[in-house]
Design an enzyme around this catalytic site. Structure first.
Site, PDB file in Angstrom:
ATOM      1  N   GLY A 110      61.681  65.369 -29.049  1.00 33.94           N
ATOM      2  CA  GLY A 110      62.322  64.610 -30.107  1.00 33.94           C
ATOM      3  C   GLY A 110      61.569  63.372 -30.519  1.00 33.94           C
ATOM      4  O   GLY A 110      61.829  62.806 -31.586  1.00 33.94           O
ATOM      5  N   ARG A 111      60.633  62.928 -29.698  1.00 30.94           N
ATOM      6  CA  ARG A 111      59.829  61.753 -30.054  1.00 30.94           C
ATOM      7  C   ARG A 111      58.423  61.835 -29.469  1.00 30.94           C
ATOM      8  O   ARG A 111      57.691  60.845 -29.471  1.00 30.94           O
ATOM      9  CB  ARG A 111      60.517  60.485 -29.566  1.00 30.94           C
ATOM     10  CG  ARG A 111      60.766  60.486 -28.070  1.00 30.94           C
ATOM     11  CD  ARG A 111      61.553  59.295 -27.636  1.00 30.94           C
ATOM     12  NE  ARG A 111      62.035  59.494 -26.281  1.00 30.94           N
ATOM     13  CZ  ARG A 111      62.804  58.638 -25.637  1.00 30.94           C
ATOM     14  NH1 ARG A 111      63.154  57.527 -26.217  1.00 30.94           N
ATOM     15  NH2 ARG A 111      63.211  58.891 -24.423  1.00 30.94           N
ATOM     16  N   LYS A 130      54.082  59.611 -26.966  1.00 27.68           N
ATOM     17  CA  LYS A 130      55.537  59.476 -26.852  1.00 27.68           C
ATOM     18  C   LYS A 130      55.993  58.264 -27.658  1.00 27.68           C
ATOM     19  O   LYS A 130      55.528  57.151 -27.430  1.00 27.68           O
ATOM     20  CB  LYS A 130      55.940  59.313 -25.384  1.00 27.68           C
ATOM     21  CG  LYS A 130      57.449  59.178 -25.192  1.00 27.68           C
ATOM     22  CD  LYS A 130      57.801  59.088 -23.725  1.00 27.68           C
ATOM     23  CE  LYS A 130      59.305  58.938 -23.530  1.00 27.68           C
ATOM     24  NZ  LYS A 130      59.671  58.851 -22.100  1.00 27.68           N
ATOM     25  N   GLY A 143      63.059  59.223 -33.153  1.00 27.76           N
ATOM     26  CA  GLY A 143      61.704  59.619 -32.820  1.00 27.76           C
ATOM     27  C   GLY A 143      60.849  58.519 -32.226  1.00 27.76           C
ATOM     28  O   GLY A 143      59.658  58.721 -31.994  1.00 27.76           O
ATOM     29  N   ARG A 193      50.482  59.801 -23.045  1.00 23.54           N
ATOM     30  CA  ARG A 193      50.677  60.439 -21.739  1.00 23.54           C
ATOM     31  C   ARG A 193      49.670  61.572 -21.553  1.00 23.54           C
ATOM     32  O   ARG A 193      49.284  62.243 -22.512  1.00 23.54           O
ATOM     33  CB  ARG A 193      52.094  60.997 -21.617  1.00 23.54           C
ATOM     34  CG  ARG A 193      53.169  59.980 -21.962  1.00 23.54           C
ATOM     35  CD  ARG A 193      54.531  60.420 -21.467  1.00 23.54           C
ATOM     36  NE  ARG A 193      55.038  61.613 -22.133  1.00 23.54           N
ATOM     37  CZ  ARG A 193      56.281  62.071 -21.932  1.00 23.54           C
ATOM     38  NH1 ARG A 193      57.073  61.459 -21.085  1.00 23.54           N
ATOM     39  NH2 ARG A 193      56.697  63.155 -22.564  1.00 23.54           N
ATOM     40  N   ARG A 200      58.144  72.512 -19.236  1.00 22.98           N
ATOM     41  CA  ARG A 200      59.293  72.161 -18.400  1.00 22.98           C
ATOM     42  C   ARG A 200      60.132  73.406 -18.073  1.00 22.98           C
ATOM     43  O   ARG A 200      59.994  74.442 -18.717  1.00 22.98           O
ATOM     44  CB  ARG A 200      60.191  71.164 -19.148  1.00 22.98           C
ATOM     45  CG  ARG A 200      59.445  69.948 -19.659  1.00 22.98           C
ATOM     46  CD  ARG A 200      59.936  69.538 -21.053  1.00 22.98           C
ATOM     47  NE  ARG A 200      59.082  68.473 -21.589  1.00 22.98           N
ATOM     48  CZ  ARG A 200      59.221  67.190 -21.270  1.00 22.98           C
ATOM     49  NH1 ARG A 200      60.214  66.814 -20.482  1.00 22.98           N
ATOM     50  NH2 ARG A 200      58.390  66.284 -21.750  1.00 22.98           N
ATOM     51  N   ASP A 270      65.405  69.780 -18.402  1.00 25.10           N
ATOM     52  CA  ASP A 270      64.352  69.552 -19.394  1.00 25.10           C
ATOM     53  C   ASP A 270      63.419  68.424 -18.977  1.00 25.10           C
ATOM     54  O   ASP A 270      62.430  68.156 -19.671  1.00 25.10           O
ATOM     55  CB  ASP A 270      64.959  69.252 -20.770  1.00 25.10           C
ATOM     56  CG  ASP A 270      65.893  68.058 -20.758  1.00 25.10           C
ATOM     57  OD1 ASP A 270      66.954  68.145 -20.110  1.00 25.10           O
ATOM     58  OD2 ASP A 270      65.578  67.029 -21.383  1.00 25.10           O
ATOM     59  N   ASP A 280      58.663  62.156 -17.422  1.00 21.80           N
ATOM     60  CA  ASP A 280      59.794  61.573 -18.153  1.00 21.80           C
ATOM     61  C   ASP A 280      60.425  60.404 -17.405  1.00 21.80           C
ATOM     62  O   ASP A 280      61.557  60.471 -16.937  1.00 21.80           O
ATOM     63  CB  ASP A 280      60.845  62.642 -18.457  1.00 21.80           C
ATOM     64  CG  ASP A 280      60.341  63.650 -19.474  1.00 21.80           C
ATOM     65  OD1 ASP A 280      59.222  63.467 -19.999  1.00 21.80           O
ATOM     66  OD2 ASP A 280      61.039  64.626 -19.743  1.00 21.80           O
TER      67      ASP A 280
END
Length: 505
Positions: A110-111, A130, A143, A193, A200, A270, A280
Site C-alpha cells: 500500500g505504500r 517504503k 501511500g 529497504r 510474504r 502479511d 516490517d
C-alpha cells in the site's frame, strides 16, 4: 493554485519515467517476470524538497553502490522517488493475509514500491521504497510513511543485522516537509529497504484463498527454485519440503528474537517473510524491564502479539501458510507433518541461545530449569533485560555484586547464581576470561530501546540528525564498549514507560 494544494498535487503525481538516472548497477526484475496477476506497475510519487535523514554505507557496499555517490543530490532524488532509475521496473505487489488472527482479505504493497533486484556480490537483493506514494493497494491509506516510523525502521534494520538476526536492511531514509496526517499532522519520509526477497506468507494466502492455484504453484516454484532449491532434491512433495524449510528458518529467527528481548508487535501473516527474515518494523520494542507478557503495540488491545506469545503466533502463521499451500500437496497430513518439527526446533534453538548467553557451550539436562528459574526471578523483580545480561557477562570473570544489585530477592538470586557458577566451572576446559569474552560477544551492551529512538526522532523533527547518527553508530557495534557514550547503555528514564507505539505510520 495555493502552495499547500500544489504540494498535495505533486505528492499524487508519479515520477516521470522519460528521464531516468543510471546508477551503474546490474538490475534484474525477476518478480516482474511472474506476470500481471502478481502486481501492478506503479512508479513512485515525488516528494517536495527532500533531505537526507540517514544512510547506511554498509548497505551501499552490500548492493555495490558507491558510498560517496550515496551522499549526492542525485541519490537523494532517486531514493526519495523523485527520479526514475534506469533498469528498474517499479511495481507494487498484491497479497492478502490474516491480521490479528482475522482474515483481512486483499492487502498488498500500500505504500511500498519494489524497484527491482540488484545483482550484487552477496547475491540478488531487492530494493524497495517504503513511503513512495499511493498504489492500487493503499486502500484508505495515503501511500506515505512518516518520519518517526521511518527512522525507527532504518535504525532497527541495521541494529538487528548487527545483532546477527536475519532481517531486511535499510540503505537510507530521506525526509520532506510534506504533511502527512496520522493521529496528528506529521512529515513524510521514505525508507529504502533491501532484502533477498520481500515475499510474504500473505502472497501465498492471496492466490490460495482466491482459487488461483496456477498462480499459487507459479509463486511456489519461483520461491523453491530461487531460494530453496534443496526442496526439489528431497523425496516427496517439494511444496511440503518448502513449508518445512520455512518453518525451520522461522523457528531460528523467533528464537533469536526471544533471546535478545525483541518484540515485533504485529506478527500478521502479511508481515511474515518466506525467507525467515525480520521485516516490517512498526510497533516493535526491545524489552526494558523483563515482563514475559509485555505488549509493545498500543493497538494490540488483546495482547495477541505479547513477547511470550511470539513463538506460538509464529506457528499459527506457519499453519496459515500450510493451509495456503494445501492445493499443491497430496493431503492435509502432509502439511501437518511438515510443520511438526517446529514444535521441537524453536525451543531447542532458544535453549541453545540462552545457553550461549549464560556462557554454556552445550546444552545439558537441567539447563532448561536453570534458565526458567532465572527468567522467573527476573520477571518477579522486573529486572532490566539488556543490563542484566551484560552485567552477568562481566561476572563470569569478575564480581557478582553488580548483578545481585538488580534483584530484590537477593537470597533467591544467590541460590541461582551458585547453580550457574557450578555449571560454568564444570565445563571441560573452563576458563573464566575466555567465557567472559564469549558472553560479552553474545550479550549486547546497546539495543534500540524506545526512548533512544524517541530522542533521535525528536532531534530529527527539528532538523538535527546528529543524535540519529550517534545512535546508529552504536547500534552497528552493539557488543563493543561505549567509551564516552555510556548513556546509550544506561537504565531507561521514567518517561520511557509512557511511550506508546502503535500500528500507525
Amino acid at each position: 493554485m495555493s502552495a499547500p494544494m500544489a504540494t498535495m498535487a505533486a505528492m499524487n503525481r508519479p515520477v516521470d519515467l522519460a528521464a531516468s538516472l543510471d546508477l551503474g548497477l546490474p538490475w534484474r526484475n525477476r518478480f516482474a517476470g511472474l506476470g500481471e496477476a502478481f502486481y501492478t506497475l506503479r512508479s513512485p510519487t515525488p516528494l517536495p524538497a527532500p533531505e537526507w535523514v540517514g544512510t547506511s554505507p554498509a548497505v551501499a557496499d552490500l548492493i555495490g553502490l558507491d558510498r560517496a555517490w550515496l551522499a549526492s543530490p542525485a541519490a537523494l532524488d532517486a531514493f526519495t522517488g523523485n527520479l526514475a532509475i534506469a533498469g528498474t521496473q517499479p511495481l507494487a505487489s498484491v497479497y492478502s493475509g490474516h491480521q490479528f488472527g482475522h482474515w483481512a482479505g486483499q492487502l498488498g504493497d500500500g505504500r511500498a514500491i519494489l524497484l527491482g533486484e540488484v545483482d550484487a556480490a552477496a547475491g540478488l537483493q531487492e530494493v524497495q521504497l517504503k513511503g513512495a506514494g499511493l498504489t492500487p493497494y493503499s486502500r484508505m491509506g495515503d501511500g506515505r510513511a512518516v518520519l518517526r516510523s521511518s527512522i525507527r525502521e532504518f535504525l532497527c534494520s541495521e541494529a538487528m543485522h548487527a545483532l546477527g538476526i536475519p532481517t531486511s536492511r535499510a540503505l537510507c531514509v530521506t525526509g520532506s516537509h510534506a504533511p502527512v496526517r496520522r493521529e496528528e499532522i506529521e512529515t513524510a519520509a521514505v525508507v529504502t529497504r533491501v532484502a533477498p526477497s520481500f515475499i510474504r506468507f500473505g502472497h501465498f494466502e492471496h492466490f490460495s484463498h482466491n482459487g488461483m492455484h496456477d498462480e499459487l504453484r507459479q509463486l511456489a516454484d519461483f520461491v523453491v527454485d530461487n531460494f530453496y532449491p534443496a526442496c526439489r532434491q528431497q523425496p516427496g512433495n517439494p511444496y511440503a519440503a518448502l513449508l518445512e524449510a520455512v518453518a525451520a528458518r522461522t523457528a531460528e529467527m523467533v528464537a533469536q528474537w526471544q533471546a535478545v528481548g525483541f518484540c515485533h508487535g504485529v506478527m500478521n501473516t502479511d508481515n511474515m517473510s518466506i525467507l525467515g527474515l525480520t521485516i516490517d518494523y512498526g510497533p516493535f520494542q526491545f524489552l526494558d524491564a523483563f515482563n514475559p507478557g509485555h505488549i509493545c503495540n498500543h493497538s494490540d488491545t488483546g495482547g495477541r502479539y505479547a513477547y511470550n506469545r511470539q513463538p506460538n503466533i509464529a506457528y499459527w502463521n506457519l499453519f496459515a501458510l500450510g493451509q495456503a499451500l494445501l492445493p499443491l500437496m497430496d493431503d492435509q497430513q502432509q502439511a501437518l507433518d511438515a510443520l511438526e518439527p517446529y514444535k521441537a526446533l524453536m525451543p531447542a534453538a532458544l535453549q541453545r541461545r540462552m545457553n550461549a548467553k549464560l556462557g554454556l557451550s552445550e546444552v545439558q539436562d537441567g539447563d532448561a530449569d536453570l534458565t526458567e528459574t532465572l527468567m522467573k526471578l527476573m520477571a518477579t523483580d522486573a529486572v532490566d533485560f539488556t543490563i542484566f545480561w551484560r552485567r552477568l557477562s562481566h561476572a563470569a570473570n569478575g564480581p557478582l555484586e553488580p548483578v545481585r544489585d538488580l534483584f530484590l530477592q537477593r537470597e533467591a538470586f544467590d541460590t541461582w547464581a551458585g547453580r550457574w557458577q557450578a555449571r560454568l566451572q564444570a565445563q571441560a576446559g573452563f576458563d573464566a576470561a575466555t567465557t567472559q569474552a564469549q558472553m560479552l560477544a553474545t550479550n549486547p551492551q546497546v539495543v534500540l530501546r524506545n526512548h533512544l529512538g524517541e530522542l533521535a526522532i525528536q532531534r530529527a523533527r527539528q532538523g538535527d540528525f546528529s543524535e540519529l547518527a550517534r545512535l546508529q553508530n552504536a547500534l552497528e557495534h552493539p557488543f563493543e564498549a561505549l567509551a564516552g557514550q555510556e548513556d546509550l547503555a544506561a537504565f531507561p528514564p521514567d518517561w520511557a514507560s509512557q511511550i506508546e507505539i502503535s500500528c500507525s505510520s
